[in-house]
Design an enzyme around this catalytic site. Structure first.
Site, PDB file in Angstrom:
ATOM      1  N   GLU A   1      -4.464   1.278   1.256  1.00  0.00           N
ATOM      2  CA  GLU A   1      -4.434   1.837  -0.097  1.00  0.00           C
ATOM      3  C   GLU A   1      -4.419   3.350  -0.084  1.00  0.00           C
ATOM      4  OE1 GLU A   1      -7.498   1.936  -3.925  1.00  0.00           O
ATOM      5  OE2 GLU A   1      -7.367   0.106  -2.710  1.00  0.00           O
TER       6      GLU A   1
ATOM      7  N   LYS B   1      -6.366   0.461 -13.003  1.00  0.00           N
ATOM      8  CA  LYS B   1      -7.732   0.548 -13.505  1.00  0.00           C
ATOM      9  C   LYS B   1      -7.686   0.783 -15.006  1.00  0.00           C
ATOM     10  CE  LYS B   1      -9.325   2.292  -9.051  1.00  0.00           C
ATOM     11  NZ  LYS B   1      -9.974   3.357  -8.271  1.00  0.00           N
TER      12      LYS B   1
ATOM     13  N   ASP C   1      -8.899   1.770   2.371  1.00  0.00           N
ATOM     14  CA  ASP C   1      -8.592   2.746   1.316  1.00  0.00           C
ATOM     15  C   ASP C   1      -8.896   4.143   1.822  1.00  0.00           C
ATOM     16  OD1 ASP C   1      -8.221   4.185  -0.992  1.00  0.00           O
ATOM     17  OD2 ASP C   1      -9.898   3.301  -2.086  1.00  0.00           O
TER      18      ASP C   1
ATOM     19  N   LYS D   1     -13.645   1.652   3.080  1.00  0.00           N
ATOM     20  CA  LYS D   1     -13.295   3.060   2.913  1.00  0.00           C
ATOM     21  C   LYS D   1     -13.084   3.708   4.273  1.00  0.00           C
ATOM     22  CE  LYS D   1     -13.404   3.673  -1.577  1.00  0.00           C
ATOM     23  NZ  LYS D   1     -12.269   4.229  -2.335  1.00  0.00           N
TER      24      LYS D   1
ATOM     25  N   ASP E   1      -2.822   3.979  -5.607  1.00  0.00           N
ATOM     26  CA  ASP E   1      -3.905   4.038  -6.586  1.00  0.00           C
ATOM     27  C   ASP E   1      -3.857   5.362  -7.336  1.00  0.00           C
ATOM     28  OD1 ASP E   1      -6.256   4.086  -8.058  1.00  0.00           O
ATOM     29  OD2 ASP E   1      -7.592   4.062  -6.341  1.00  0.00           O
TER      30      ASP E   1
END
Length: 326
Positions: A164, A214, A138, A107, A190
């Site tokens: 991401e 997801k 991400d 992250k 995402d």
């Protein structure tokens, strides 16, 4: 068709899972679980989501509990480790909990932190993973295009697998992809997929090289597979900080994909101190088979009465949304 609300409420249990490290602003992850003819399912939209968005997650849960899932073409899913926005010195401890994982997602762009913090964290992950490990980052859409371009340059030395959701919007992703294409670092989308009224917009705009999908936010395995087919891009199946039950729905999606070229973000059980079943990675993978709830864990991890009532009220409201959509 959806089952009667009483059937959902009859087996509904609300759990609160404590986490090793604060992640996505969460110290304890709450989820509502219920059981249908096919087994247990999870309803766990993040608390800030409105009922319209959360109702799609309920569609996914009902689908997983009441309907037969698409056929699997693999019985094991390779997964990545996930590194929250921790200090660089903590990174080895985090990664040590992801047994056998060859890929780490780190992250970055955490509010209140700097690019220097990101660089230090990613460097620590690279040192732990070694030259053969895979590193992806991400940003959750928190950079503008100039910030993202600068960050990609700063992080490129760590041989990124992809970045991401570096920016929030599809046009920004498209512009950044053009700017960094010469560097050979792919851009993944995402939030531009799972939080969009048009999840195919990013593919049509050629704004990403791959998609993060997801199961819960996309309304279930079958609908997610339809989106993947229509998009025509490689995908990574990931979790939304799910319990073991939600992770097994993600695994069902990953298991049904004709091609799976990337390790999946379904190893997040290792972020929890406790769970309703064990879906922690072993040898870098999790099984595709459905998770079975541990009854003792439902009792041990039961949410407070106040939080239970909050989730049951939310379930009722989202059920009304689904009825109105029929």
């Amino acid at each position: 068709m959806i089952p009667p609300l009483a059937d959902l409420l009859d087996s509904a249990r609300v759990v609160a899972l404590p986490m090793h490290t604060r992640f996505r602003g969460v110290d304890t992850r709450e989820a509502l679980l219920f059981e249908g003819p096919q087994g247990w399912a999870e309803f766990s939209p993040f608390v800030e989501y409105d009922d319209a968005e959360a109702a799609t997650w309920l569609t996914a849960a009902i689908d997983f509990a009441w309907h037969v899932q698409p056929a699997a073409v693999r019985d094991s899913i390779r997964v990545n480790a996930t590194v929250p926005a921790v200090g660089a010195g903590t990174v080895p401890d985090v990664l040590a909990r992801f047994a056998g994982c060859r890929t780490a997602k780190v992250k970055v762009a955490e509010p209140g932190q700097s690019l220097a913090d990101d660089v230090a964290r990613v460097r620590a992950a690279r040192e732990f993973m070694g030259p053969e490990g895979r590193i992806r980052v991400d940003a959750n859409g928190l950079w503008n295009v100039d910030e993202a371009e600068h960050a990609v340059h700063a992080l490129a030395e760590f041989d990124l697998e992809y970045v991401e959701q570096p920016c929030a919007t599809v046009p920004e992703l498209a512009e950044l992809r053009t700017r960094v294409k010469y560097m050979g670092i792919p851009v993944a989308a995402d939030e531009s997929v799972r939080k969009s009224s048009d999840p195919l917009a990013v593919a049509r705009a050629k704004a990403a090289d791959l998609l993060i999908v997801k199961a819960q936010p996309l309304g279930g395995v079958t609908h997610a597979l339809q989106i993947v087919t229509a998009a025509g891009l490689p995908v990574v199946v990931s979790s939304a900080l799910d319990t073991a039950i939600g992770l097994s729905q993600g695994a069902a999606l990953a298991a049904a994909l004709p091609a799976l070229d990337y390790d999946c973000g379904l190893g997040t059980a290792s972020l929890f101190l406790d769970d309703v079943a064990d879906r922690r990675p072993a040898d870098g993978a999790i099984p595709a088979e459905r998770a079975v709830v541990d009854p003792a864990a439902l009792t041990r991890l039961a949410a407070t009465p106040e939080r239970r009532d909050w989730w049951l009220d939310r379930l009722r409201r989202c059920y009304e949304v689904l009825e109105a959509r029929r």
